[in-house]
Design a protein around this motif. Structure first.
Motif, PDB file in Angstrom:
ATOM      1  N   LEU A  39       0.807  -1.221   0.000  1.00 38.05           N
ATOM      2  CA  LEU A  39       0.000   0.000   0.000  1.00 38.05           C
ATOM      3  C   LEU A  39       0.837   1.266   0.000  1.00 38.05           C
ATOM      4  CD1 LEU A  39      -2.789  -0.777   2.635  1.00 38.05           C
ATOM      5  CD2 LEU A  39      -2.853  -1.158   0.158  1.00 38.05           C
ATOM      6  N   SER A  40       0.263   2.311  -0.636  1.00 39.96           N
ATOM      7  CA  SER A  40       0.792   3.676  -0.521  1.00 39.96           C
ATOM      8  C   SER A  40       0.085   4.338   0.648  1.00 39.96           C
ATOM      9  CB  SER A  40       0.464   4.489  -1.766  1.00 39.96           C
ATOM     10  OG  SER A  40       1.080   3.943  -2.883  1.00 39.96           O
ATOM     11  N   ALA A  41       0.519   5.550   0.965  1.00 40.26           N
ATOM     12  CA  ALA A  41      -0.147   6.327   2.007  1.00 40.26           C
ATOM     13  C   ALA A  41      -1.521   6.770   1.509  1.00 40.26           C
ATOM     14  CB  ALA A  41       0.704   7.538   2.350  1.00 40.26           C
ATOM     15  N   MET A  42      -2.450   6.975   2.426  1.00 39.92           N
ATOM     16  CA  MET A  42      -3.832   7.315   2.063  1.00 39.92           C
ATOM     17  C   MET A  42      -3.905   8.670   1.339  1.00 39.92           C
ATOM     18  SD  MET A  42      -5.620   6.312   5.671  1.00 39.92           S
ATOM     19  CE  MET A  42      -7.279   6.834   5.237  1.00 39.92           C
ATOM     20  N   THR A  45      -1.756  12.040   1.697  1.00 39.81           N
ATOM     21  CA  THR A  45      -1.026  12.089   2.969  1.00 39.81           C
ATOM     22  C   THR A  45       0.426  12.516   2.795  1.00 39.81           C
ATOM     23  OG1 THR A  45      -2.413  10.334   3.853  1.00 39.81           O
ATOM     24  CG2 THR A  45      -0.327  10.709   4.974  1.00 39.81           C
ATOM     25  N   THR A  46       1.111  11.933   1.804  1.00 38.90           N
ATOM     26  CA  THR A  46       2.545  12.243   1.645  1.00 38.90           C
ATOM     27  C   THR A  46       2.748  13.722   1.336  1.00 38.90           C
ATOM     28  OG1 THR A  46       2.810   9.988   0.828  1.00 38.90           O
ATOM     29  CG2 THR A  46       4.661  11.495   0.486  1.00 38.90           C
ATOM     30  N   ASP A  47       1.891  14.276   0.460  1.00 39.21           N
ATOM     31  CA  ASP A  47       1.986  15.719   0.161  1.00 39.21           C
ATOM     32  C   ASP A  47       1.798  16.524   1.441  1.00 39.21           C
ATOM     33  OD1 ASP A  47       2.305  15.278  -2.524  1.00 39.21           O
ATOM     34  OD2 ASP A  47       0.170  15.448  -2.989  1.00 39.21           O
ATOM     35  N   GLY A  72       3.263   7.705   6.674  1.00 37.13           N
ATOM     36  CA  GLY A  72       2.055   7.650   5.855  1.00 37.13           C
ATOM     37  C   GLY A  72       1.673   6.222   5.502  1.00 37.13           C
ATOM     38  N   GLU A  73       2.643   5.452   5.050  1.00 35.71           N
ATOM     39  CA  GLU A  73       2.378   4.073   4.643  1.00 35.71           C
ATOM     40  C   GLU A  73       2.045   3.198   5.871  1.00 35.71           C
ATOM     41  OE1 GLU A  73       4.097   6.023   2.787  1.00 35.71           O
ATOM     42  OE2 GLU A  73       3.382   5.511   0.785  1.00 35.71           O
ATOM     43  N   GLN A  74       2.620   3.561   7.017  1.00 33.03           N
ATOM     44  CA  GLN A  74       2.323   2.757   8.209  1.00 33.03           C
ATOM     45  C   GLN A  74       0.872   2.911   8.640  1.00 33.03           C
ATOM     46  OE1 GLN A  74       6.757   2.582   9.934  1.00 33.03           O
ATOM     47  NE2 GLN A  74       5.168   2.664  11.473  1.00 33.03           N
ATOM     48  N   GLY A 134       4.528   0.245   1.237  1.00 36.54           N
ATOM     49  CA  GLY A 134       5.288   0.566   0.035  1.00 36.54           C
ATOM     50  C   GLY A 134       6.236   1.718   0.312  1.00 36.54           C
ATOM     51  N   PHE A 135       7.128   2.010  -0.648  1.00 36.91           N
ATOM     52  CA  PHE A 135       7.848   3.289  -0.681  1.00 36.91           C
ATOM     53  C   PHE A 135       8.994   3.394   0.323  1.00 36.91           C
ATOM     54  CE2 PHE A 135       7.158   7.985   0.744  1.00 36.91           C
ATOM     55  CZ  PHE A 135       7.909   8.545  -0.269  1.00 36.91           C
ATOM     56  N   GLN A 136       9.126   2.437   1.255  1.00 35.31           N
ATOM     57  CA  GLN A 136      10.124   2.630   2.310  1.00 35.31           C
ATOM     58  C   GLN A 136      11.095   1.471   2.449  1.00 35.31           C
ATOM     59  OE1 GLN A 136       8.328   1.290   6.467  1.00 35.31           O
ATOM     60  NE2 GLN A 136       7.137   2.972   5.629  1.00 35.31           N
ATOM     61  N   GLY A 148      11.624   7.468  -3.360  1.00 31.09           N
ATOM     62  CA  GLY A 148      11.249   8.485  -4.348  1.00 31.09           C
ATOM     63  C   GLY A 148       9.747   8.476  -4.539  1.00 31.09           C
ATOM     64  N   ARG A 149       9.186   9.637  -4.909  1.00 32.68           N
ATOM     65  CA  ARG A 149       7.728   9.747  -5.046  1.00 32.68           C
ATOM     66  C   ARG A 149       7.202   8.681  -6.005  1.00 32.68           C
ATOM     67  NH1 ARG A 149       5.114  14.126  -3.010  1.00 32.68           N
ATOM     68  NH2 ARG A 149       3.449  12.585  -2.919  1.00 32.68           N
ATOM     69  N   GLY A 150       6.120   8.055  -5.606  1.00 30.77           N
ATOM     70  CA  GLY A 150       5.541   6.994  -6.426  1.00 30.77           C
ATOM     71  C   GLY A 150       6.212   5.648  -6.238  1.00 30.77           C
ATOM     72  N   GLY A 151       7.099   5.560  -5.236  1.00 27.70           N
ATOM     73  CA  GLY A 151       7.945   4.366  -5.099  1.00 27.70           C
ATOM     74  C   GLY A 151       7.265   3.089  -4.625  1.00 27.70           C
ATOM     75  N   SER A 152       5.994   3.156  -4.231  1.00 34.11           N
ATOM     76  CA  SER A 152       5.330   1.918  -3.786  1.00 34.11           C
ATOM     77  C   SER A 152       5.224   0.892  -4.911  1.00 34.11           C
ATOM     78  CB  SER A 152       3.926   2.217  -3.269  1.00 34.11           C
ATOM     79  OG  SER A 152       3.985   3.117  -2.212  1.00 34.11           O
ATOM     80  N   ASP A 153       5.137   1.375  -6.139  1.00 34.29           N
ATOM     81  CA  ASP A 153       5.106   0.439  -7.283  1.00 34.29           C
ATOM     82  C   ASP A 153       6.367  -0.428  -7.261  1.00 34.29           C
ATOM     83  OD1 ASP A 153       2.804   1.749  -8.226  1.00 34.29           O
ATOM     84  OD2 ASP A 153       3.999   3.185  -9.371  1.00 34.29           O
TER      85      ASP A 153
HETATM   86  N1  ASP Z   1       3.119   7.709  -0.784  1.00 31.16           N
HETATM   87  C1  ASP Z   1       4.250   7.893  -1.675  1.00 31.16           C
HETATM   88  C2  ASP Z   1       4.010   9.088  -2.579  1.00 31.16           C
HETATM   89  O1  ASP Z   1       3.012   9.766  -2.474  1.00 31.16           O
HETATM   90  C3  ASP Z   1       4.564   6.647  -2.450  1.00 31.16           C
HETATM   91  C4  ASP Z   1       3.558   6.213  -3.478  1.00 31.16           C
HETATM   92  O2  ASP Z   1       2.462   6.763  -3.552  1.00 31.16           O
HETATM   93  O3  ASP Z   1       3.862   5.280  -4.233  1.00 31.16           O
HETATM   94  O4  ASP Z   1       4.861   9.384  -3.381  1.00 31.16           O
END
Ligand code: ASP
Ligand code: ADP
Ligand code: MG
Length: 402
Positions: A39-42, A45-47, A72-74, A134-136, A148-153
């Motif tokens: 999962l990514s943050a809800m 949240t990260t912003d 956020g991811e937690q 994800g992401f961490q 990096g942003r979007g890193g949960s993928d």
């Molecule tokens: N939560 C992180 C972000 O907003 C990671 C992700 O969404 O993949 O960049």
């Protein structure tokens, strides 16, 4: 079957969406599959966390920023696990420490190095759905890092690779990979399949539907990806080695509004200048995108390059601190630029593609500031305020619509 399913921020934005995902993954579980959920943050949240950090200290260290962002991811994994429990499905949430997932040491853009699968496998054996942040990751100093942003993928693809998963599904808020961002080009066409190489270019050039590192890893380890919507059952896009692409010259248009351009004007025209300039930037772990060197006046030359907008202040500081090293006349910065690109396996071998792209921009009255090309892409740097108009004009010019 072992399935890794990744859900992005908008797919877990609120209670209703969390339960939507919980129900979706529990169907696979009930069918007898082993399920790992990333999962990514809800929502945003990260912003929000980044804004909070900037408010307290605009120059906060990357180490502290990562420590904050991993929260956020937690939140999302624990809430998901609780939602699953409430549906009567055994689940356990794990963060990067608990897996553990080791990364390189650079905060903010760390790369996954080693994932230990024992804990995940043990939990799966106990017939639990394993919900992973994800992401961490954690680095050699035992600190949290982010990818990096979007890193949960990327977390999802890496887990699919090390667990030898039978499927890796990336769920998002659009139905797949399109010929352009469907929010910018409403009549963009959904692709049935796309090759790793083309997807990697699109992702690197700004199509944030997949994190570019995730595509790189998928290619390296042969992980076939499916990108699809978490909100409906529509068939998504398959990302794989040999896609049966409908023989398209251009498979997509991408846009990166987070680009910035720096021009170092009037450096000495002598050996070693480019080396000194980019070496000192590299030492600060800052990525340079495209570089153009042009002839200047009176024995000088100009070096221009593009970077991620967020790195602008760091790059300016580095160059400023080291002026003596390269001796330039002036630094010119443009933050209000966007990079618009076309990607397609056939670009190099087809004359006329570049001119068709430039003609579309000319017809739309858009000035080109810089041009970069590679075997499978052509990019232009333009004023950011024309970015969406440019993407639409180019998309139309190549007849990519449905
Ligand atoms: N939560 C992180 C972000 O907003 C990671 C992700 O969404 O993949 O960049
Ligand atoms: P998630 O939170 O699920 O990871 P992202 O916001 O990171 O979602 O990525 C999905 C978004 O990517 C879409 O909402 C869409 O606006 C954008 N996007 C950009 N280019 C493309 C493209 N070529 N195909 C599909 N989506 C794209
Ligand atoms: Mg994303």
């Amino acid at each position: 079957m072992l399935i890794v399913k990744k859900f992005g921020g908008s797919s877990v934005a609120d209670k209703e969406r969390i339960f939507n995902v919980a129900r979706r993954v529990s169907e696979d579980y009930k069918a007898g599959h082993d399920v790992v959920v990333v999962l990514s943050a809800m929502g945003k949240t990260t912003d929000g966390l980044i804004a909070q950090a900037k408010d307290i200290n605009p120059k906060a260290s990357k180490r502290e920023l990562d420590m904050l962002l991993t929260c956020g991811e937690q939140i999302s994994v624990t809430l998901m696990s609780m939602a699953l429990e409430s549906l009567g499905i055994p689940a356990v949430s794990l963060n990067a420490w608990q897996v553990p997932m080791r990364t390189t040491s650079n905060y903010g853009s760390a790369r996954l190095k080693k994932i230990d699968c024992d804990r995940i496998k043990a939990e799966l054996e106990h017939r639990k759905i394993v919900v992973v942040t994800g992401f961490q990751g954690i680095n050699k100093y035992d600190d949290y890092t982010t990818l990096g942003r979007g890193g949960s993928d990327t977390t999802a693809v890496a887990l699919a690779a090390v667990l030898h998963a039978d499927a890796c599904e990336i769920y998002t808020d659009v139905e797949g990979v399109y010929t352009a961002d469907p929010r910018v080009v409403p009549h963009a066409r959904k692709l049935k399949e796309i090759t790793y190489d083309e997807m990697l270019e699109l992702a690197t050039l700004g199509a944030k539907v997949l994190h570019n590192r995730s595509v790189e890893l998928a290619k390296k380890y042969g992980v076939q990806l499916v990108v699809r919507s978490s909100l409906n059952m529509a068939e998504g896009t398959i990302v794989k080695e040999d896609a049966k692409m409908e023989k398209m010259l251009v498979s997509g248009v991408a846009c990166d509004k987070k680009a910035a351009r720096i021009a170092v004007i009037g450096v000495k025209d002598e050996p070693g200048i480019a080396f000194k300039l980019f070496n000192m930037i590299a030492k600060h772990n800052i990525n340079i995108d495209n570089i153009v060197q042009s002839v200047g006046r009176e024995g000088t030359k100009d070096i221009s390059f593009t970077i991620n907008e967020d790195d602008t202040d760091d790059v300016l500081r580095v160059i400023d601190d080291n002026n003596g090293g390269i001796g330039y006349h002036k630094l010119d910065v443009a933050r209000d630029v966007a990079k618009v690109s076309i990607v397609g396996a056939g670009i190099m071998s087809s004359p006329g593609v570049a001119s068709r792209m430039f003609e579309a921009l000319f017809d739309a009255g858009i000035n080109i500031k810089m041009i970069f090309t590679s075997e499978i892409r052509i990019s232009v740097l333009i004023n950011e305020k024309y970015a969406d108009k440019a993407v639409n004009a180019i998309h139309d010019a190549f007849g990519l619509a449905d």
